[in-house]
Design an enzyme around this catalytic site. Structure first.
Site, PDB file in Angstrom:
ATOM      1  N   GLY A 101     -15.506  43.123  20.619  1.00 33.75           N
ATOM      2  CA  GLY A 101     -14.166  43.611  20.059  1.00 33.75           C
ATOM      3  C   GLY A 101     -13.194  43.877  21.039  1.00 33.75           C
ATOM      4  N   LEU A 132     -11.463  46.672  22.165  1.00 34.73           N
ATOM      5  CA  LEU A 132     -11.911  47.609  23.124  1.00 34.73           C
ATOM      6  C   LEU A 132     -13.183  47.153  24.098  1.00 34.73           C
ATOM      7  CD1 LEU A 132     -11.188  50.291  24.408  1.00 34.73           C
ATOM      8  CD2 LEU A 132     -11.995  51.344  22.472  1.00 34.73           C
ATOM      9  N   THR A 188     -10.219  58.323  16.186  1.00 36.93           N
ATOM     10  CA  THR A 188      -8.708  57.934  15.847  1.00 36.93           C
ATOM     11  C   THR A 188      -8.089  59.098  15.482  1.00 36.93           C
ATOM     12  OG1 THR A 188      -7.681  56.682  14.084  1.00 36.93           O
ATOM     13  CG2 THR A 188      -9.811  57.598  13.379  1.00 36.93           C
ATOM     14  N   TYR A 239     -11.549  56.092   5.460  1.00 34.66           N
ATOM     15  CA  TYR A 239     -11.698  55.761   6.951  1.00 34.66           C
ATOM     16  C   TYR A 239     -11.675  56.802   7.681  1.00 34.66           C
ATOM     17  CZ  TYR A 239     -10.184  54.025  11.322  1.00 34.66           C
ATOM     18  OH  TYR A 239     -10.082  53.733  12.844  1.00 34.66           O
ATOM     19  N   LYS A 257     -14.622  58.401  10.192  1.00 37.38           N
ATOM     20  CA  LYS A 257     -14.394  58.569  11.675  1.00 37.38           C
ATOM     21  C   LYS A 257     -14.790  59.828  11.998  1.00 37.38           C
ATOM     22  CE  LYS A 257     -13.408  55.779  14.259  1.00 37.38           C
ATOM     23  NZ  LYS A 257     -14.387  55.000  15.192  1.00 37.38           N
TER      24      LYS A 257
END
Length: 286
Positions: free
Chosen positions: A10, A12, A100, A124, A128
């Site tokens: 990915g 990151l 996040t 979402y 997280k």
């Protein structure tokens, strides 16, 4: 250190692999190598590798999709983190996990600190936040909140995200569509990867950190800075949050304080200088 990086292909993950490989034994695990949502596979693969640190860059970031598919979001963003935290406990390894800004509702008007109470406003975001809780169950864990990721490490995947889209459209002479009233702290993946490596090498105090570039901007201000650095006409289609319908709500104010990270000896560069480095590297690739 031997460092296992999940989600290594990915945006990151590729940056973390490249940053840490310069001085450590890094084992990159892409989705084809390890499905982090498979608890048995996590136990088998990670235990066999015996890492000193596990850096989890795997995530399901489909914000709108999660509203109708909550189990998918929870499996990757929460329950997979639980399995990795269990592995870290068994091995005596350090766990690094990324979260996040979406864990906050965006109602603040001052930068969020790590001890501010989260209030996720979508599936979402909730997934997280649960992932944060599971990660912090590991005996030694760093949870790093990032947001609005941009940039690409050498050898990393093709860029995705709003910053890359704005850059491409400015270069092609188009007028990018940007929010005038959503305020963020952008995160250059190269800087986030450097901070990750420094935390691990310094054995900093474990816990929750905000790992974004210093400062804040609206999406319009970011786009104007990009146009200035590119030397192109700053033409934009401006919109307000209220003008756009999303399946999932977004926080309108997502500025994160980096004071705690600075107190640990890691100063994040201002978003403007990160954007400058990003533009310079992008120009070299074209």
């Amino acid at each position: 250190m031997r460092i296992v990086v999940t989600g290594a292909r990915g945006q990151l993950g590729a940056a973390v692999v490249r940053e840490c490989a310069a001085a450590h034994d890094v084992v990159p695990l892409a989705r084809k190598d390890l499905d982090v949502a498979d608890d048995r596979a996590v136990a088998s693969v990670v235990d066999a590798l015996g890492p000193d640190a596990i850096v989890n860059c795997a995530a399901d970031n489909r914000v709108d999709f999660a509203e109708d598919h909550p189990i998918d979001a929870l499996n990757v963003n929460a329950f997979a983190v639980r399995a990795l935290a269990h592995a870290a406990r068994r091995l005596g390894a350090t766990l690094v996990h990324y979260s996040t800004d979406f864990v906050f509702d965006g109602a603040s008007r001052v930068p969020y600190r790590e001890d501010d109470r989260p209030n996720p406003i979508g599936v979402y975001a909730a997934s997280k936040l649960v992932g944060e809780w599971f990660a912090l169950d590991a005996p030694r864990a760093y949870v790093l909140r990032v947001e609005s990721l941009f940039g690409r490490a050498e050898g990393g995947p093709k860029e995705k995200g709003s910053v890359a889209t704005i850059l491409d459209r400015l270069r092609s002479g188009e007028a990018p569509r940007v929010f005038v009233d959503r305020t963020i702290s952008p995160t250059y993946v190269i800087d986030a990867a450097r901070a990750t490596r420094r935390l691990l090498e310094a054995a900093a105090t474990p816990g929750l950190y905000h790992c974004v570039n210093a400062g804040a901007c609206t999406w319009l201000e970011l786009a104007e800075e990009l146009a200035s650095q590119l030397g192109v006409e700053p033409r934009f289609e401006t919109v307000r949050m209220a003008d756009v319908r999303f399946r999932a709500r977004r926080p309108q104010f997502s500025v994160l304080s980096t004071d705690k990270l600075a107190a640990a000896g890691i100063q994040m560069p201002p978003w403007q200088s990160a954007l400058r480095e990003y533009v310079e590297h992008a120009a070299m690739k074209n």
